[in-house]
Enzyme design. Sequence first.
Site, PDB file in Angstrom:
ATOM      1  N   HIS A  88       0.826  -1.205   0.000  1.00 21.04           N
ATOM      2  CA  HIS A  88       0.000   0.000   0.000  1.00 21.04           C
ATOM      3  C   HIS A  88       0.866   1.264   0.000  1.00 21.04           C
ATOM      4  CE1 HIS A  88       0.927   1.039   4.184  1.00 21.04           C
ATOM      5  NE2 HIS A  88       0.796  -0.262   4.457  1.00 21.04           N
ATOM      6  N   GLU A 200      -2.081  -7.318   7.447  1.00 18.73           N
ATOM      7  CA  GLU A 200      -0.838  -7.088   8.178  1.00 18.73           C
ATOM      8  C   GLU A 200      -0.850  -7.868   9.496  1.00 18.73           C
ATOM      9  OE1 GLU A 200       2.124  -6.783   8.261  1.00 18.73           O
ATOM     10  OE2 GLU A 200       2.585  -4.683   7.808  1.00 18.73           O
TER      11      GLU A 200
END
Length: 348
Positions: A88, A200
């Site tokens: 990202h 994550e």
Amino acid sequence: MASSSLSFAFLSPPSPLPSPFNNNNCTYVGAPICSFLFPVALRAPICHFRKRSSPSLFCSASLSEMDSTSGQGLYPLHRCKTLHVVRHAQGFHNVAGEIDPKAYLSYDLLDASLTPVGWEQVDNLRKHVHATGLSKGIELVITSPLTRTMQTAAGVFGGDGYTDAIDVLPLMVANTGNSERPAISSLNCPPFLAVELCREHLGVHPCDKRRSITEYKLLFPAFDFSLIESDEDVLWKADVRETNEEVAARGMKFMEWLWTRKEKEIAIVSHSGFLFHTLDQFGNDSHPSVKSEISTHFANCELRSMVFVDKGMLGSDPSRTNYPGKVPRGADLPSDIAEKHPKHANRS
């Protein structure tokens, strides 16, 4: 569980070809994973050219005999997937955490969104993806279900500006995450699928806690959230952080899950920790430069293209391009066989 073999090959500009590798120690839930990485030109090896007393081509089910510094190979195309892996773009948590790591514990950064710099990174990667023609081949975009990854995915791989008059849901509504960005259309782009497996590290850091799926559906209407079972985030724990080993195991489960998908060219938008600990399972017996390349942490909005190879039978879809030949049927015995076996020469 039946054994499986998964492999990678980098797509990159031509360079000297280090060999593939054999990693029999990488396992997930009892399934041995044999993996390798090598820079472009070849999809992935299974048949290898090697120098012996006379040149020969040999095929091997094991990579243990291969030279660790050189090698070439061939592999059936229908047992490969092309992956475009993206971290990202810059999020507010990245900025705050670089100033003070304790900021990662702040609930002010819950499900952190992209910064203005992050959006610039998205715009630049989008230009690259279109300039290279990469966007034309992608059949599916898989993303972690957090705001920053979905913003990145929509901005890079989504359609053009959204118009209310168009009878189709937007990928992302205007001003998502207080971004002051216009809505993004879902026209002329692949489907977008949110998957929890590529999140994550779970736990402790509020920036890695997701919002409810109900909220996300309002912000990202054209995303597919059907694979996420719980509306609320039941995976994130305030007092327990996932270990690196647990992230790696989850990553290997994600990689095996990819073979349940029919798509052959897939973009994946995820996070630094997840990508590092997952991809670090590969390349341990490869050329040091290849291992270094695969093991390096991703920069914000970095894209790496790889070929993902199934050396087992997980991805045993029939080939879309192979052709059986002998249509119409006729004699086709190779001359070298006919010379050695004359009795077969008259058979069709």
